[in-house]
Design a protein around this motif. Sequence first.
Motif, PDB file in Angstrom:
ATOM      1  N   ALA A 145       9.917 -35.725  26.733  1.00  0.00           N
ATOM      2  CA  ALA A 145       8.809 -35.119  25.989  1.00  0.00           C
ATOM      3  C   ALA A 145       9.205 -34.968  24.523  1.00  0.00           C
ATOM      4  O   ALA A 145      10.379 -34.765  24.205  1.00  0.00           O
ATOM      5  N   PRO A 146       8.263 -35.097  23.609  1.00  0.00           N
ATOM      6  CA  PRO A 146       8.584 -34.934  22.184  1.00  0.00           C
ATOM      7  C   PRO A 146       9.061 -33.521  21.878  1.00  0.00           C
ATOM      8  O   PRO A 146       8.729 -32.567  22.591  1.00  0.00           O
ATOM      9  N   LEU A 147       9.897 -33.405  20.839  1.00  0.00           N
ATOM     10  CA  LEU A 147      10.394 -32.092  20.452  1.00  0.00           C
ATOM     11  C   LEU A 147       9.234 -31.190  20.053  1.00  0.00           C
ATOM     12  O   LEU A 147       8.250 -31.635  19.457  1.00  0.00           O
ATOM     13  N   ARG A 148       9.397 -29.885  20.382  1.00  0.00           N
ATOM     14  CA  ARG A 148       8.383 -28.923  19.991  1.00  0.00           C
ATOM     15  C   ARG A 148       9.066 -27.684  19.446  1.00  0.00           C
ATOM     16  O   ARG A 148      10.048 -27.200  20.008  1.00  0.00           O
ATOM     17  N   TYR A 149       8.563 -27.162  18.356  1.00  0.00           N
ATOM     18  CA  TYR A 149       9.064 -25.937  17.752  1.00  0.00           C
ATOM     19  C   TYR A 149       7.886 -25.040  17.432  1.00  0.00           C
ATOM     20  O   TYR A 149       6.741 -25.503  17.303  1.00  0.00           O
ATOM     21  N   THR A 150       8.190 -23.768  17.263  1.00  0.00           N
ATOM     22  CA  THR A 150       7.171 -22.901  16.672  1.00  0.00           C
ATOM     23  C   THR A 150       7.004 -23.303  15.218  1.00  0.00           C
ATOM     24  O   THR A 150       7.884 -23.942  14.627  1.00  0.00           O
ATOM     25  N   ALA A 151       5.891 -22.932  14.628  1.00  0.00           N
ATOM     26  CA  ALA A 151       5.655 -23.275  13.231  1.00  0.00           C
ATOM     27  C   ALA A 151       6.748 -22.696  12.341  1.00  0.00           C
ATOM     28  O   ALA A 151       7.210 -23.341  11.390  1.00  0.00           O
ATOM     29  N   TYR A 152       7.198 -21.473  12.655  1.00  0.00           N
ATOM     30  CA  TYR A 152       8.243 -20.846  11.842  1.00  0.00           C
ATOM     31  C   TYR A 152       9.574 -21.588  11.983  1.00  0.00           C
ATOM     32  O   TYR A 152      10.258 -21.857  10.989  1.00  0.00           O
ATOM     33  N   GLU A 153       9.942 -21.943  13.244  1.00  0.00           N
ATOM     34  CA  GLU A 153      11.216 -22.652  13.448  1.00  0.00           C
ATOM     35  C   GLU A 153      11.189 -24.023  12.785  1.00  0.00           C
ATOM     36  O   GLU A 153      12.185 -24.455  12.201  1.00  0.00           O
ATOM     37  N   LYS A 154      10.046 -24.695  12.872  1.00  0.00           N
ATOM     38  CA  LYS A 154       9.936 -26.000  12.237  1.00  0.00           C
ATOM     39  C   LYS A 154      10.128 -25.878  10.725  1.00  0.00           C
ATOM     40  O   LYS A 154      10.838 -26.694  10.107  1.00  0.00           O
ATOM     41  N   GLU A 155       9.515 -24.858  10.132  1.00  0.00           N
ATOM     42  CA  GLU A 155       9.671 -24.636   8.691  1.00  0.00           C
ATOM     43  C   GLU A 155      11.120 -24.341   8.338  1.00  0.00           C
ATOM     44  O   GLU A 155      11.655 -24.857   7.338  1.00  0.00           O
ATOM     45  N   GLN A 156      11.787 -23.507   9.152  1.00  0.00           N
ATOM     46  CA  GLN A 156      13.175 -23.160   8.884  1.00  0.00           C
ATOM     47  C   GLN A 156      14.099 -24.369   9.041  1.00  0.00           C
ATOM     48  O   GLN A 156      15.044 -24.556   8.267  1.00  0.00           O
ATOM     49  N   ARG A 157      13.841 -25.207  10.005  1.00  0.00           N
ATOM     50  CA  ARG A 157      14.653 -26.395  10.202  1.00  0.00           C
ATOM     51  C   ARG A 157      14.501 -27.364   9.025  1.00  0.00           C
ATOM     52  O   ARG A 157      15.489 -27.943   8.550  1.00  0.00           O
ATOM     53  N   LEU A 158      13.274 -27.544   8.573  1.00  0.00           N
ATOM     54  CA  LEU A 158      13.057 -28.418   7.429  1.00  0.00           C
ATOM     55  C   LEU A 158      13.741 -27.868   6.186  1.00  0.00           C
ATOM     56  O   LEU A 158      14.329 -28.614   5.395  1.00  0.00           O
ATOM     57  N   ARG A 159      13.680 -26.554   5.999  1.00  0.00           N
ATOM     58  CA  ARG A 159      14.346 -25.938   4.847  1.00  0.00           C
ATOM     59  C   ARG A 159      15.858 -26.133   4.926  1.00  0.00           C
ATOM     60  O   ARG A 159      16.514 -26.402   3.919  1.00  0.00           O
ATOM     61  N   THR A 160      16.417 -26.010   6.125  1.00  0.00           N
ATOM     62  CA  THR A 160      17.865 -26.197   6.302  1.00  0.00           C
ATOM     63  C   THR A 160      18.273 -27.627   5.946  1.00  0.00           C
ATOM     64  O   THR A 160      19.237 -27.849   5.210  1.00  0.00           O
ATOM     65  N   VAL A 161      17.525 -28.595   6.479  1.00  0.00           N
ATOM     66  CA  VAL A 161      17.838 -29.994   6.179  1.00  0.00           C
ATOM     67  C   VAL A 161      17.742 -30.247   4.679  1.00  0.00           C
ATOM     68  O   VAL A 161      18.611 -30.920   4.089  1.00  0.00           O
ATOM     69  N   ASP A 162      16.714 -29.731   4.033  1.00  0.00           N
ATOM     70  CA  ASP A 162      16.517 -29.975   2.603  1.00  0.00           C
ATOM     71  C   ASP A 162      17.645 -29.371   1.772  1.00  0.00           C
ATOM     72  O   ASP A 162      18.102 -29.978   0.794  1.00  0.00           O
ATOM     73  N   GLU A 163      18.092 -28.172   2.161  1.00  0.00           N
ATOM     74  CA  GLU A 163      19.154 -27.524   1.382  1.00  0.00           C
ATOM     75  C   GLU A 163      20.478 -28.275   1.539  1.00  0.00           C
ATOM     76  O   GLU A 163      21.211 -28.490   0.566  1.00  0.00           O
ATOM     77  N   ILE A 164      20.791 -28.691   2.752  1.00  0.00           N
ATOM     78  CA  ILE A 164      22.021 -29.461   2.976  1.00  0.00           C
ATOM     79  C   ILE A 164      21.917 -30.816   2.282  1.00  0.00           C
ATOM     80  O   ILE A 164      22.880 -31.291   1.655  1.00  0.00           O
TER      81      ILE A 164
END
Length: 311
Positions: A145-164
């Motif tokens: 099944a495709p990955l699923r996150y809450t909207a908040y977790e998805k936002e936090q993950r994207l922010r983490t990737v962008d900062e790194i």
Amino acid sequence: MSESAVPETWADARNLILGNTPWILLLVAVERAIESHFAQAGVALIFCFLALGIAIHWNAFEGLGKREGRKRLAFVLIIIGASFLAGGIYLLAAQTPPASAHADVSSPAAIDAPTRSAVDQPLEATRTELSRTAGQHDATAPVAAPLRYTAYEKEQRLRTVDEIYGAVATQLRSIYAEGNSLLDGIYQGQIDDGAEGRLTDYRNKLQAAFDNLNGILKKYNYFPDIVQLTRKNTFNDVEATHGVGNLVAEIQQFRQIAPNQLHWFLLRSSTMELSRNQMRRFDQYLSDATKELQQKRTEIEAARAYAGDNK
């Protein structure tokens, strides 16, 4: 042989040549060994012993037929052996120690390129075989099944990737470009009085950039699948700064012993070659980490978002 400096007969000339040739070849062997050209040193040493044997056969050494003369020859041979033993101990002691007392043999800096290549090739073949086998297995397995996150977790993950990603692809990449240009200029002979200072500044900026990256990774350690992307390639700050620091010390040393031949010595320096190899590994590390982070961001963006506990 005659006491005069100039031989009076052909026999005297022959003995003079045969008597001095072994010691000249011995000096050549020592010089080649110091320059780390061990194959050439070995050839010179073999010719040294051949010349010594010929000289003994032709009685080029006065008094060799006497007991006292043979004792002197034995003493000379012992001195030759002791000199090479001392030279070998010196070369072992002069090898560059690890940059940090905390570095171990698991660090890439502690493994030479041929050994790493010999280990990496079978590992790569194993990875390829595992990937092929996994592909065959996945062909009959249910589609995940495709990955699923809450909207908040998805936002936090994207922010983490962008900062790194910013620390790697922007900050470290720009410092790499500066250091690579500086090292290439030194290799081409652009070695003015400020070369050591610029290398030291580069090393300090590089260490600060890696410290910043490590701080970001520590801050987001609750996303281990993202943090580990920058660690798949095991290049690290110790290896990145190790060669440059040693190169600064070596340039300073060469300035003292041979200021007019500084470039000549650096072109034959193992420390310079080590620094250039580390710069190539640095470039590969940046490319690998950047690619992994880009793929992770694409994966997160494609994941489905859901609100709260809804399934």
